[in-house]
Every structure is written in structure tokens, then in C-alpha cells.
Design a protein around this motif. Structure first.
Motif, short mmCIF file in Angstrom:
data_model
loop_
_atom_site.label_atom_id
_atom_site.label_comp_id
_atom_site.label_asym_id
_atom_site.label_seq_id
_atom_site.Cartn_x
_atom_site.Cartn_y
_atom_site.Cartn_z
N LEU A 159 -62.05 -29.24 -17.41
CA LEU A 159 -62.22 -30.65 -17.74
C LEU A 159 -62.34 -30.85 -19.24
CD1 LEU A 159 -64.74 -31.66 -14.92
CD2 LEU A 159 -62.29 -32.11 -15.00
N GLN A 160 -63.04 -29.93 -19.92
CA GLN A 160 -63.18 -30.02 -21.37
C GLN A 160 -61.85 -29.80 -22.07
OE1 GLN A 160 -65.89 -30.73 -23.35
NE2 GLN A 160 -66.99 -31.29 -21.47
N VAL A 161 -61.09 -28.79 -21.64
CA VAL A 161 -59.81 -28.48 -22.29
C VAL A 161 -58.83 -29.64 -22.14
CG1 VAL A 161 -57.78 -26.98 -22.15
CG2 VAL A 161 -60.07 -25.98 -22.07
N LEU A 162 -58.82 -30.27 -20.96
CA LEU A 162 -57.87 -31.35 -20.70
C LEU A 162 -58.40 -32.73 -21.09
CD1 LEU A 162 -56.46 -30.30 -17.20
CD2 LEU A 162 -55.31 -30.13 -19.41
N ASP A 163 -59.67 -32.80 -21.53
CA ASP A 163 -60.30 -34.09 -21.82
C ASP A 163 -60.24 -35.02 -20.61
OD1 ASP A 163 -60.93 -33.39 -24.45
OD2 ASP A 163 -58.97 -34.03 -25.19
N ASN A 164 -60.38 -34.43 -19.43
CA ASN A 164 -60.41 -35.19 -18.16
C ASN A 164 -59.12 -35.96 -17.86
OD1 ASN A 164 -63.01 -34.36 -17.52
ND2 ASN A 164 -63.96 -36.09 -18.56
N ILE A 165 -58.02 -35.54 -18.45
CA ILE A 165 -56.74 -36.21 -18.17
C ILE A 165 -55.70 -35.15 -17.81
CG2 ILE A 165 -57.22 -38.15 -19.71
CD1 ILE A 165 -55.33 -36.84 -21.75
N SER A 166 -54.62 -35.59 -17.17
CA SER A 166 -53.52 -34.69 -16.83
C SER A 166 -52.52 -34.63 -17.98
CB SER A 166 -52.83 -35.17 -15.55
OG SER A 166 -53.72 -35.18 -14.46
N LEU A 167 -51.87 -33.49 -18.11
CA LEU A 167 -50.84 -33.32 -19.13
C LEU A 167 -49.52 -32.95 -18.46
CD1 LEU A 167 -52.66 -31.26 -21.94
CD2 LEU A 167 -52.15 -33.71 -21.93
N SER A 168 -48.43 -33.60 -18.87
CA SER A 168 -47.09 -33.31 -18.37
C SER A 168 -46.08 -34.03 -19.27
CB SER A 168 -46.95 -33.75 -16.91
OG SER A 168 -47.06 -35.16 -16.81
N PRO A 169 -44.80 -33.64 -19.25
CA PRO A 169 -44.21 -32.54 -18.49
C PRO A 169 -44.05 -31.31 -19.37
CG PRO A 169 -42.47 -33.95 -19.31
CD PRO A 169 -43.77 -34.53 -19.84
N PHE A 170 -43.83 -30.16 -18.73
CA PHE A 170 -43.50 -28.94 -19.44
C PHE A 170 -42.02 -28.93 -19.79
CE2 PHE A 170 -47.37 -27.16 -17.44
CZ PHE A 170 -47.91 -26.50 -18.54
N PRO A 171 -41.62 -28.16 -20.80
CA PRO A 171 -40.19 -28.03 -21.10
C PRO A 171 -39.45 -27.33 -19.96
CG PRO A 171 -41.47 -26.48 -22.41
CD PRO A 171 -42.45 -27.40 -21.76
N ALA A 172 -38.15 -27.45 -19.95
CA ALA A 172 -37.34 -26.93 -18.85
C ALA A 172 -37.50 -25.43 -18.68
CB ALA A 172 -35.87 -27.28 -19.08
N GLU A 173 -37.65 -24.68 -19.79
CA GLU A 173 -37.79 -23.23 -19.69
C GLU A 173 -39.05 -22.84 -18.92
OE1 GLU A 173 -35.59 -24.30 -23.44
OE2 GLU A 173 -37.46 -24.92 -22.46
N TYR A 174 -40.12 -23.57 -19.16
CA TYR A 174 -41.38 -23.29 -18.46
C TYR A 174 -41.25 -23.64 -16.98
CZ TYR A 174 -46.46 -22.85 -17.93
OH TYR A 174 -47.73 -22.46 -17.55
N GLN A 175 -40.58 -24.72 -16.67
CA GLN A 175 -40.41 -25.14 -15.28
C GLN A 175 -39.60 -24.13 -14.48
OE1 GLN A 175 -39.24 -29.32 -14.70
NE2 GLN A 175 -39.81 -29.73 -16.82
N ARG A 176 -38.70 -23.41 -15.15
CA ARG A 176 -37.86 -22.46 -14.44
C ARG A 176 -38.65 -21.29 -13.86
NH1 ARG A 176 -32.64 -21.68 -14.41
NH2 ARG A 176 -32.86 -19.42 -14.69
N ILE A 177 -39.86 -21.05 -14.36
CA ILE A 177 -40.67 -19.95 -13.84
C ILE A 177 -40.88 -20.11 -12.34
CG2 ILE A 177 -42.95 -18.85 -13.91
CD1 ILE A 177 -43.10 -19.66 -16.87
N ALA A 178 -41.21 -21.31 -11.90
CA ALA A 178 -41.49 -21.54 -10.48
C ALA A 178 -40.41 -22.33 -9.77
CB ALA A 178 -42.83 -22.28 -10.33
N ALA A 179 -39.51 -22.94 -10.52
CA ALA A 179 -38.50 -23.79 -9.87
C ALA A 179 -37.08 -23.35 -10.18
CB ALA A 179 -38.69 -25.24 -10.30
N GLY A 180 -36.91 -22.22 -10.89
CA GLY A 180 -35.57 -21.75 -11.23
C GLY A 180 -35.00 -20.82 -10.19
N PHE A 181 -33.68 -20.64 -10.23
CA PHE A 181 -32.97 -19.80 -9.27
C PHE A 181 -31.95 -18.94 -9.99
CE2 PHE A 181 -34.45 -23.48 -6.98
CZ PHE A 181 -34.86 -22.99 -5.76
N LEU A 182 -31.71 -17.75 -9.42
CA LEU A 182 -30.63 -16.90 -9.87
C LEU A 182 -29.51 -17.02 -8.84
CD1 LEU A 182 -32.49 -13.67 -11.04
CD2 LEU A 182 -31.63 -15.55 -12.45
#
Length: 410
Positions: A159-182
Motif C-alpha cells: 500500500l505504501q509503495v503504490l500510494d494506495n492506487i493502481s498502476l498500469s499499463p506495463f510496456p508490451a515487452e513486460y506483458q509478453r512474460i505472461a501473455a506472449g506466445f512462441l
């Protein structure tokens, strides 16, 4: 009085084991819990496949199961090692949230490269694991208390790190970790041939590993299943793997997160079964006094058990934040319960000393298939939670029943 050859063989364990072939009923009884979870998984998959009209096993839905529950399976790998060592970790959900938050602040808010966020998350996870390991191993505080405190502490830090708010979006390279395909690496007419190749290699690896294990058991005069049963098991597992690969090949290809998960399963499977550290973890969980008398450095092993759990919590945090494309203060809520349930359903013992990484994966898949199947059926969330709780209770009750039966039979 002379005995027949059969009587002599039955009364001599060395003669009975010399063949290397155990009675099938004995093998089934000895591995009832571990074998039962595979049967349970098959039954649950078949049940929900029927109830959902085949949607459960569609290519797109199988891909979704992999993407949606990969972080729980990563947590289950670490959790089963913690449980084998005779401990528990209630903080992993909060650590998932904290590591994802640190990564999001660096990458989204400060504009750092995506890999800086990943490395920072892993460093935070290792630091958290070292914190827990110190209090458990060297201060002697029970892991239940330490990680319960950690659950509250690291949720507050999130909560302290985020200041009680959500952060988004991540860049496309970061998203590929969980949503990318070979896919498309070696072609295929209407399907991804690369995914099928990886599936075939996995089947070959499983068969070779199983055969080598069988040969080693026979060499040391340990009981094994008959060769026809061994071949049947390899063929059945191979058929399941290839069906799974075929479905993925007809969807979007091989998920990158599945490669990460497969690598972790392979590494930690070897770590627990083939290394001194793995044997020491089993020894500590099975009989702490005997382990100490055998010269096991209990404090050091316990410390690294929790460092490893922190590391895998960070990996899960990166995967989850990539999957959700952001960081939220409530991320990771109840993840610890899903990971613990996966380990226990997969064969881990409440008292420690028993469990496998593969078993935890199967337990996690049981939870994933049940959750996904009930979601496809439109079952209310409250009922889903109740069903998961009952399944966990039955798994633990079965473990307790087996131990009592083994105790009374001696």
C-alpha cells in the motif's frame, strides 16, 4: 520340514525383491495417495468437459487455464518444499503484491526498462525470503507466526509503495512474460508445428527419465511395476501431453509462461530428488531429531527454504503483474491458500517430510480445472470457494487417515 519354492520366496524379502517386480496390488497400495491424484484429475477433467459441453477442452480454454493459473503453480512449487520441510508460509500472496508493485513503480512510474522491474522484483523477493528465513531458522520463531506477520507487513508495504492506487499499463515487452506466445517458428498448416515438436520432446524426455529410474530401482533391488504396466503408463502420459500440445498448437501456440513453468518444474524436480539439499529438506520434515543427529545443518537449510520461497513468490509476482498488466494494492489476495491447497491435494503431508513438485503441480491443476469449469458453468463465487474448501478438507483427511492406518498396522 521342507518348504516349497513359492513358500521360500515369500518368506525371503531378498528373493522377492531380486526380480525387481512388485505385486501390482502392493504398488497401488503403497502409492495410493500419489496415484489417486492422477485419477482424480482425470475424473474432474472428464466431469467438467461433459458439464461444459466440451468447452473446457477447447484449444482457447486450455490456453486460458495455462495463462490464468500459472502464478499459482509457481507458488505451489515453493510451497510444497516449505511444507516438506515441516513449515508453512502464509505471506506469499502479500509478497506477490509487493514484488509486482515494486516492478510497476520502476517501469510504469519511473520509466525504467522492463527488465529492471523484473530484476528489482526478484531482489525484493529474495530479501523477503531472507527476512523470513532469519526469524524462522536463527531466531527460532515458528514459521506460522513469522509468515503471518509477514502477510500483514508486506501488504502494508504494498500500500505504501503504490500510494494506495493502481498502476498500469506495463510496456508490451513486460506483458509478453505472461501473455506472449512462441509460434510460427517452423511453420504448420493451420497449427503451430513448434508447439507439437516441444510436446514430442517432452514425451521423449519423460519416457527416457522413467526408463532410467526403472533401471536404477531394479539395480538396487527395489520393487517396480511390470514392464507392460510401465509401457502403458508412458503411453498414457504421452497421449495426454500430445493432446495438450495439439490443442495449444491450434490456439495461439506455445505460451511463454508455460516454458517458464516447465523449466521451474524440471529444475525443482531435480533439486528435491537428486541433490543433497533436497534430501536434507525431506530429512528435516520427516524427523528433525534424526536429521540433527545425522549432521544436517538444520538452520542453514531452513533459511534457504524460505529464501527460495521468496524468490518463487517474486517470480509469481512478475507473472501476475504481467498477466493483469498492472499492479494493484489487493493483488495476490488469498493466493497463499490456493498454493497450500495445491500442495496438500498433490500429496504433501501435514506433518512434513512427504510431497513432490509434480504432485503439487497436479494438485494445482485440479484446483485450476475446478475453478475454470465452475466459471464456465456460471457457478456463484461463494459456491466455488465452498467446493475448494471441501476438496482441501478431504485431501488432508485422507492423509491423516492413511497415517493412522499405517500406525495401527505396525
Amino acid at each position: 520340514m521342507k518348504r516349497t519354492n513359492n513358500e521360500a520366496a515369500e518368506s525371503s524379502p531378498s528373493i522377492a525383491l531380486h526380480t525387481g517386480i512388485a505385486d501390482p496390488r502392493t504398488l497401488i497400495m503403497r502409492n495410493l495417495r500419489q496415484s489417486g491424484i492422477y485419477v482424480a484429475l482425470a475424473v474432474i477433467v472428464a466431469l467438467f468437459a461433459v458439464l461444459t459441453g466440451g468447452t473446457l477442452l477447447s484449444p482457447g480454454n486450455i490456453t486460458n487455464i495455462v495463462l490464468q493459473y500459472s502464478y499459482i503453480l509457481v507458488l505451489a512449487i515453493g510451497m510444497v518444499i516449505v511444507i516438506i520441510g515441516g513449515h508453512i508460509d502464509l505471506s506469499v500472496g502479500s509478497v506477490v503484491a509487493l514484488t509486482g508493485a515494486v516492478s510497476a513503480v520502476l517501469v510504469i512510474r519511473q520509466g525504467q526498462p522492463w527488465w529492471v522491474g523484473v530484476l528489482a522484483a526478484l531482489a525484493v523477493g529474495l530479501a523477503v525470503g531472507a527476512w523470513h528465513g532469519f526469524w524462522v531458522a536463527y531466531a527460532g520463531i515458528p514459521a506460522f507466526i513469522v509468515t503471518l506477520a509477514g502477510m500483514l507487513l508486506f501488504r502494508g508495504l504494498t500500500l505504501q509503495v503504490l500510494d494506495n492506487i493502481s498502476l498500469s499499463p506495463f510496456p508490451a515487452e513486460y506483458q509478453r512474460i505472461a501473455a506472449g506466445f512462441l509460434n510460427g517458428l517452423i511453420g504448420g498448416d493451420g497449427y503451430d508445428a513448434f508447439t507439437l515438436l516441444i510436446g514430442a520432446l517432452a514425451v521423449a524426455g519423460y519416457a527416457v527419465s522413467g526408463f532410467r529410474t526403472r533401471v536404477a530401482r531394479i539395480r538396487y533391488q527395489q520393487p517396480v511395476e511390470s514392464f507392460p504396466l510401465f509401457v502403458a503408463r508412458v503411453l498414457l502420459v504421452g497421449a495426454v501431453i500430445m493432446y495438450f500440445a495439439w490443442q495449444l498448437a491450434h490456439a495461439r501456440g506455445l505460451p511463454i509462461v508455460l516454458i517458464i513453468l516447465a523449466f521451474l518444474v524440471l529444475v525443482y524436480g531435480l533439486l528435491t530428488r537428486r541433490t543433497i539439499f533436497g534430501r536434507q529438506v525431506y530429512a528435516i520434515g520427516g524427523n528433525l531429531s534424526a536429521a540433527m543427529l545425522s549432521g544436517v545443518k538444520v538452520r542453514t537449510v531452513n533459511f534457504w527454504i524460505f529464501v527460495n520461497m521468496g524468490f518463487l513468490s517474486a517470480v509469481a509476482g512478475v507473472i501476475y503483474s504481467s498477466r493483469s498488466n498492472g499492479a494493484q494494492p489487493a493483488a495476490g489476495n488469498m493466493f497463499e491458500l490456493d498454493a497450500i491447497a495445491a500442495a496438500f491435494i498433490g500429496g504433501a503431508a501435514v506433518t512434513g517430510g512427504v510431497g513432490t513438485v509434480v504432485g503439487a503441480m497436479v494438485g494445482g491443476l485440479i484446483m485450476a480445472v475446478m475453478s475454470n469449469g465452475m466459471q464456465l458453468m456460471g457457478v456463484d463465487q461463494s459456491i466455488q470457494s465452498a467446493v475448494k474448501g471441501l476438496v482441501l478438507l478431504v485431501a488432508v483427511a485422507f492423509d491423516v487417515y492413511n497415517k493412522r492406518r499405517a500406525g495401527t498396522s505396525r
